[in-house]
Design a protein around this motif. Structure first.
Motif, PDB file in Angstrom:
ATOM      1  N   PRO A 539       0.837  -1.210   0.000  1.00 54.98           N
ATOM      2  CA  PRO A 539       0.000   0.000   0.000  1.00 54.98           C
ATOM      3  C   PRO A 539       0.865   1.252   0.000  1.00 54.98           C
ATOM      4  CG  PRO A 539      -0.017  -1.049   2.157  1.00 54.98           C
ATOM      5  CD  PRO A 539       0.678  -2.000   1.235  1.00 54.98           C
ATOM      6  N   PRO A 540       0.384   2.332  -0.619  1.00 57.52           N
ATOM      7  CA  PRO A 540       1.168   3.573  -0.666  1.00 57.52           C
ATOM      8  C   PRO A 540       1.145   4.298   0.676  1.00 57.52           C
ATOM      9  CG  PRO A 540      -0.963   3.913  -1.692  1.00 57.52           C
ATOM     10  CD  PRO A 540      -0.902   2.459  -1.332  1.00 57.52           C
ATOM     11  N   GLU A 595     -12.240   5.565   9.615  1.00 60.70           N
ATOM     12  CA  GLU A 595     -13.489   5.929   8.954  1.00 60.70           C
ATOM     13  C   GLU A 595     -13.289   6.992   7.885  1.00 60.70           C
ATOM     14  OE1 GLU A 595     -16.333   4.389   9.456  1.00 60.70           O
ATOM     15  OE2 GLU A 595     -15.295   3.068  10.877  1.00 60.70           O
ATOM     16  N   GLN A 596     -12.045   7.311   7.569  1.00 61.04           N
ATOM     17  CA  GLN A 596     -11.767   8.367   6.596  1.00 61.04           C
ATOM     18  C   GLN A 596     -10.947   7.827   5.424  1.00 61.04           C
ATOM     19  OE1 GLN A 596      -9.777  11.432   8.849  1.00 61.04           O
ATOM     20  NE2 GLN A 596     -11.710  12.496   9.284  1.00 61.04           N
ATOM     21  N   VAL A 597     -11.004   8.595   4.329  1.00 62.90           N
ATOM     22  CA  VAL A 597     -10.170   8.329   3.158  1.00 62.90           C
ATOM     23  C   VAL A 597      -9.236   9.515   2.990  1.00 62.90           C
ATOM     24  CG1 VAL A 597     -10.120   8.011   0.662  1.00 62.90           C
ATOM     25  CG2 VAL A 597     -11.894   6.904   2.019  1.00 62.90           C
ATOM     26  N   GLN A 598      -7.942   9.249   2.918  1.00 67.95           N
ATOM     27  CA  GLN A 598      -6.940  10.298   2.749  1.00 67.95           C
ATOM     28  C   GLN A 598      -6.248  10.111   1.400  1.00 67.95           C
ATOM     29  OE1 GLN A 598      -4.296  10.217   6.116  1.00 67.95           O
ATOM     30  NE2 GLN A 598      -5.937  10.623   7.601  1.00 67.95           N
ATOM     31  N   ALA A 599      -5.974  11.236   0.728  1.00 63.50           N
ATOM     32  CA  ALA A 599      -5.420  11.148  -0.627  1.00 63.50           C
ATOM     33  C   ALA A 599      -4.415  12.258  -0.868  1.00 63.50           C
ATOM     34  CB  ALA A 599      -6.535  11.226  -1.667  1.00 63.50           C
ATOM     35  N   ILE A 670      -5.697   2.896  -3.071  1.00 60.29           N
ATOM     36  CA  ILE A 670      -5.674   3.079  -4.532  1.00 60.29           C
ATOM     37  C   ILE A 670      -4.419   3.871  -4.871  1.00 60.29           C
ATOM     38  CG2 ILE A 670      -6.840   4.082  -6.532  1.00 60.29           C
ATOM     39  CD1 ILE A 670      -9.473   3.798  -5.024  1.00 60.29           C
ATOM     40  N   GLU A 671      -3.748   3.459  -5.937  1.00 61.89           N
ATOM     41  CA  GLU A 671      -2.543   4.164  -6.382  1.00 61.89           C
ATOM     42  C   GLU A 671      -2.610   4.358  -7.890  1.00 61.89           C
ATOM     43  OE1 GLU A 671       2.241   3.967  -5.532  1.00 61.89           O
ATOM     44  OE2 GLU A 671       1.164   2.083  -5.810  1.00 61.89           O
ATOM     45  N   LEU A 672      -2.268   5.558  -8.346  1.00 60.14           N
ATOM     46  CA  LEU A 672      -2.278   5.887  -9.774  1.00 60.14           C
ATOM     47  C   LEU A 672      -0.912   6.401 -10.187  1.00 60.14           C
ATOM     48  CD1 LEU A 672      -4.836   7.857 -11.869  1.00 60.14           C
ATOM     49  CD2 LEU A 672      -2.546   8.792 -11.641  1.00 60.14           C
ATOM     50  N   LYS A 673      -0.468   5.959 -11.370  1.00 56.05           N
ATOM     51  CA  LYS A 673       0.737   6.503 -11.990  1.00 56.05           C
ATOM     52  C   LYS A 673       0.431   6.800 -13.450  1.00 56.05           C
ATOM     53  CE  LYS A 673       4.099   4.114  -9.029  1.00 56.05           C
ATOM     54  NZ  LYS A 673       5.252   3.171  -8.985  1.00 56.05           N
ATOM     55  N   ASN A 674       0.887   7.957 -13.915  1.00 56.05           N
ATOM     56  CA  ASN A 674       0.726   8.348 -15.314  1.00 56.05           C
ATOM     57  C   ASN A 674       2.075   8.139 -15.995  1.00 56.05           C
ATOM     58  OD1 ASN A 674       0.296   9.551 -17.796  1.00 56.05           O
ATOM     59  ND2 ASN A 674      -0.861  11.269 -16.964  1.00 56.05           N
ATOM     60  N   ILE A 675       2.181   7.066 -16.777  1.00 56.97           N
ATOM     61  CA  ILE A 675       3.448   6.699 -17.415  1.00 56.97           C
ATOM     62  C   ILE A 675       3.242   6.685 -18.921  1.00 56.97           C
ATOM     63  CG2 ILE A 675       5.258   4.955 -17.596  1.00 56.97           C
ATOM     64  CD1 ILE A 675       4.444   3.953 -14.843  1.00 56.97           C
ATOM     65  N   GLY A 676       3.949   7.567 -19.618  1.00 57.20           N
ATOM     66  CA  GLY A 676       3.826   7.593 -21.070  1.00 57.20           C
ATOM     67  C   GLY A 676       2.421   7.872 -21.540  1.00 57.20           C
ATOM     68  N   ASP A 677       1.708   8.783 -20.854  1.00 57.84           N
ATOM     69  CA  ASP A 677       0.322   9.121 -21.178  1.00 57.84           C
ATOM     70  C   ASP A 677      -0.615   7.919 -21.061  1.00 57.84           C
ATOM     71  OD1 ASP A 677       0.798  11.777 -21.509  1.00 57.84           O
ATOM     72  OD2 ASP A 677      -0.205  11.927 -23.439  1.00 57.84           O
ATOM     73  N   THR A 678      -0.228   6.937 -20.265  1.00 59.34           N
ATOM     74  CA  THR A 678      -1.086   5.800 -19.935  1.00 59.34           C
ATOM     75  C   THR A 678      -1.272   5.766 -18.425  1.00 59.34           C
ATOM     76  OG1 THR A 678      -0.366   4.497 -21.841  1.00 59.34           O
ATOM     77  CG2 THR A 678      -1.329   3.295 -19.999  1.00 59.34           C
ATOM     78  N   LEU A 679      -2.532   5.745 -17.979  1.00 56.00           N
ATOM     79  CA  LEU A 679      -2.811   5.659 -16.548  1.00 56.00           C
ATOM     80  C   LEU A 679      -2.743   4.205 -16.107  1.00 56.00           C
ATOM     81  CD1 LEU A 679      -5.763   8.068 -15.694  1.00 56.00           C
ATOM     82  CD2 LEU A 679      -3.315   8.473 -15.587  1.00 56.00           C
ATOM     83  N   ILE A 680      -2.018   3.963 -15.022  1.00 60.31           N
ATOM     84  CA  ILE A 680      -1.962   2.638 -14.411  1.00 60.31           C
ATOM     85  C   ILE A 680      -2.494   2.792 -12.990  1.00 60.31           C
ATOM     86  CG2 ILE A 680      -0.491   0.729 -13.716  1.00 60.31           C
ATOM     87  CD1 ILE A 680       1.354   1.429 -16.009  1.00 60.31           C
ATOM     88  N   SER A 683      -5.631  -0.975  -7.230  1.00 64.11           N
ATOM     89  CA  SER A 683      -6.555  -0.794  -6.116  1.00 64.11           C
ATOM     90  C   SER A 683      -6.706  -2.106  -5.361  1.00 64.11           C
ATOM     91  CB  SER A 683      -7.922  -0.327  -6.636  1.00 64.11           C
ATOM     92  OG  SER A 683      -8.855  -0.248  -5.586  1.00 64.11           O
ATOM     93  N   ALA A 684      -6.498  -2.046  -4.042  1.00 65.89           N
ATOM     94  CA  ALA A 684      -6.716  -3.209  -3.177  1.00 65.89           C
ATOM     95  C   ALA A 684      -8.162  -3.160  -2.697  1.00 65.89           C
ATOM     96  CB  ALA A 684      -5.746  -3.190  -2.004  1.00 65.89           C
ATOM     97  N   LEU A 685      -9.022  -3.969  -3.315  1.00 70.09           N
ATOM     98  CA  LEU A 685     -10.450  -3.914  -3.029  1.00 70.09           C
ATOM     99  C   LEU A 685     -10.764  -4.587  -1.701  1.00 70.09           C
ATOM    100  CD1 LEU A 685     -11.859  -4.757  -6.578  1.00 70.09           C
ATOM    101  CD2 LEU A 685     -11.306  -2.524  -5.605  1.00 70.09           C
ATOM    102  N   SER A 686     -11.755  -4.029  -1.016  1.00 71.16           N
ATOM    103  CA  SER A 686     -12.199  -4.610   0.254  1.00 71.16           C
ATOM    104  C   SER A 686     -13.079  -5.824  -0.024  1.00 71.16           C
ATOM    105  CB  SER A 686     -12.985  -3.575   1.067  1.00 71.16           C
ATOM    106  OG  SER A 686     -12.204  -2.400   1.261  1.00 71.16           O
TER     107      SER A 686
END
Length: 705
Positions: A539-540, A595-599, A670-680, A683-686
């Motif tokens: 996890p990030p 109980e919170q989501v931090q981003a 959830i983690e996002l990376k924008n690599i070469g104009d492609t989103l990756i 997400s670790a789903l509950s």
């Protein structure tokens, strides 16, 4: 002395016209020519395109038509004829673009000349009147022709007539000028050269075929007085390039003029910001009113905007971009990202790179390009010159960018995989050396430089193993894994590059056997590496000191926005705000804490100031003005699972991350990376997880259903 073929073609024209003058025409009719006969460009084996004109209600009888055409058939002539009235010629122009272009060349042969004049005037009048409505159809017809025939400049077997930069394009330039939408530049010498080559080609082939094969180029060069076929090809490429550039300019000018002729309320004259100092105006990428010409990344930013948004670049921009300095090494991260973005469009990247190269800008970013520009490969299976083969491979890789975790390494490897040809050493080795230097210039760290270097050095390994080894032998898999240094990422990159390289080489190179062997070896290699080295993604880490704000420190030169909310879908509000302010999301990290989501969102402002005012951010967010993310365009996506972790890969566009969050179930992180104009997105789903439903929702949201 033997008469050259192109002079014999001129003699044939005189003979054919003399024969046509003797044909018995009925009273009140006229015989006119279209096509190569009308343009006086006949070759030895050209057909005769004829048009018999008559007044309405006075059509010739079958017996009269037989008296006209049978003398030609008896003489062994191949004819293509039609019988029409002058008004019907105008109607055809309005409904059939291809036939309409042919009628613009109509020339009187014999009979009632007034009918021929009326027919041509009717065709011209309707062509000019219908051009605003038919312009897109004319362009689409040309694009379809280019896709079928390729480019005169790029192909090792160029189509002199139908190819891009060939005779059909020269005709199209003239047709646009006849519609009073552009000036026709002087292309007489270029057209004459292609016509002479075509006449000689028909003579040597003894049939009407317009594709110049290399085995005939030497004989044609001798016919035209060249010392070698390479000198002939050089002049042919130069002629094709001039015609192509002239057509590109004519189409751009025509589109601008047609837009200005529309009512003011329908014109697309609004200037829309795309990137820093880059805007869209009248459907083209151009510069802002006061750009910073001391910025070395400005040319890349203009080119990246063209590929990202699918827009042509205003021709007036190039001379101004030449004033910008060469970027110092290593490049800034934003410059490296723009360079990869230039390569990331399967449709636009080859054209944009060709424009950069034509205006002397591409070589400042890729110095090794001068070696492969226009160079012909030694292998006969290649249909492109080396530089255009590289761009075709890049386009194929861009089409498959969602299949790999590092599309930037894939695109860079595709650009350099054959750049080492012609040095007298194995081109894989030379290319690996050059791509390593380019990766260092882009600021890649050592591990990524090693990966892309291995990718180029081993880009022929998979094809060789499938062709020469037993793919079911475990030793073959071991050989493959040793080649990629037991790195699963390099293995996946090699699988995609192998397919793209084969597809860009020529017809039949990518076949069922190679595809089946590639798939088997990649699958076996992946299984072996996952068994030995599998690690679950971690996890990030996030740092959120308050409800909303901006960290004082930047990340990779970009500001970092932090946010806190009650659930992950609530984050769509901050994503909508980012989209409204034209902030592109380069990375994102979202974690559930109690109980919170931090981003944290790493954003790149694409217009206006490159810094973010925290007070303005908070005030705008609390106002509730921006709550809806932009509607996304349908794009491909790929979905992978690592136990409970879903990985989604899709091309970047405004609003796409918010759309993914809207349909994803609640996640632990959830983690996002924008690599070469492609989103990756990972997400670790509950628990509990319904994989089928999740995949269905994601693919439907991204437009793949």
């Amino acid at each position: 002395m033997t008469t050259p073929p192109y002079k014999r073609a001129a003699q044939r024209l005189q003979e054919e016209e003399a024969l046509l003058w003797t044909l018995p025409l009925p009273e009140g009719t006229a015989l006119a020519a279209t096509g190569s006969l009308a343009r006086r460009e006949l070759t030895i084996h050209s057909d005769l395109d004829l048009l018999l004109l008559h007044e309405p209600g006075c059509a010739p009888t079958e017996e009269e038509l037989a008296q006209i055409w049978y003398p030609l058939w008896d003489a062994g002539k191949k004819i293509d004829y039609a019988v029409r009235t002058p008004d019907e010629c105008g109607a055809i122009v309005n409904h059939d673009v291809t036939a309409g272009l042919a009628l613009l060349d109509l020339r009187h042969i014999s009979g009632a000349e007034e009918l021929s004049l009326r027919a041509r005037q009717s065709a011209l009048k309707m062509w000019r009147r219908a051009m605003p409505k038919n312009f897109d159809a004319v362009v689409d017809s040309a694009i379809k022709r280019w896709r079928r025939a390729g480019s005169v400049v790029a192909m090792t077997r160029p189509d002199l007539k139908q190819g891009r930069g060939g005779l059909r394009d020269a005709d199209l330039i003239r047709a646009i000028s006849l519609a009073h939408l552009a000036d026709a530049p002087p292309l007489g010498q270029e057209r004459e050269l292609i016509l002479k080559i075509r006449a000689c080609l028909h003579e040597h082939l003894r049939r009407s075929r317009d594709i110049l094969d290399p085995e005939y180029a030497g004989d044609i060069a001798h016919d035209l007085g060249y010392e070698s076929r390479y000198d002939l090809i050089r002049d042919l490429v130069s002629a094709g390039k001039k015609i192509d550039e002239a057509l590109t300019e004519a189409l751009a000018g025509a589109r601008t003029l047609l837009n200005r002729r529309q009512p003011w309320y329908r014109r697309s004259s609004r200037r829309r910001p795309l990137e820093l100092d880059v805007v869209e105006s009248e459907g083209r990428v151009t510069l802002s009113r006061e750009p910073n010409f001391e910025d070395p990344g400005l040319p890349l930013r203009v080119a990246a905007s063209a590929t990202r948004y699918g827009l042509p670049i205003d021709p007036g921009v190039w001379a101004r971009l030449a004033r910008t300095p060469v970027p110092p090494e290593p490049w800034l991260k934003v410059q490296s990202a723009d360079f990869i973005a230039v390569l990331a469009s399967s449709e636009w990247s080859p054209h944009v790179v060709a424009e950069l190269d034509a205006h002397g800008l591409w070589e400042r970013f890729v110095p090794d390009w001068q070696w492969v520009r226009g160079r012909r490969p030694a292998e006969p299976i290649h249909i492109h010159s080396i530089d255009n083969h590289l761009l075709a491979t890049v386009a194929e890789c861009a089409r498959r960018s969602v299949q790999v975790a590092r599309p930037d390494l894939l695109l860079l490897g595709a650009l350099f995989h054959d750049i080492g040809k012609g040095y007298g050493r194995p081109h894989e080795q030379v290319g690996a050396e050059k791509v390593a230097r380019m990766a260092a210039r882009l600021g890649f760290h050592y591990q990524d430089r090693s990966r892309v270097q291995t990718l180029v050095a081993e880009h022929t390994t998979l094809s060789r193993l499938v062709a020469q080894c037993d793919i079911y032998d475990p030793r073959t898999v071991d050989t493959l894994l040793e080649a990629v240094h037991h790195d699963i990422l390099t293995l996946e990159l090699l699988g995609v590059l192998t397919e793209a390289d084969a597809l860009a080489t020529g017809p039949g190179v990518w076949n069922a056997r190679l595809e089946r062997g590639r798939d088997h070896l990649i699958a076996r290699g992946r299984e072996e590496l996952q068994r030995l080295h599998y690690l679950s993604p971690a996890p990030p880490m996030v740092r959120v000191p308050g409800e909303l704000g901006v960290h004082p420190e930047c990340e990779d030169g970009f500001p970092v926005v932090y946010w806190r909310g009650e659930h992950q879908r609530q984050s769509i509000r901050i994503l909508a705000l980012c989209a409204a302010k034209a902030w592109n999301i380069e990375a994102a990290r979202m974690v559930r804490v109690g109980e919170q989501v931090q981003a944290e969102l790493v954003v790149r402002p694409t217009a206006g100031r490159q810094t973010i005012d925290p007070n303005d951010l908070i005030q705008t967010y609390r106002s509730g003005v921006h709550t809806v993310i932009p509607q996304i365009q349908p794009r491909p996506c790929a979905i992978y699972w690592h136990e409970s972790i879903i990985e989604i890969r899709t091309p970047d566009q405004p609003g796409v991350f918010g759309e993914i969050l809207r349909v994803l179930p609640e996640a632990d992180w959830i983690e996002l990376k924008n690599i070469g104009d492609t989103l990756i997105v990972r997400s670790a789903l509950s628990a509990p997880i319904n994989r089928a439903e999740t995949e269905r929702n994601v693919t439907r949201a991204l437009g793949n259903s």
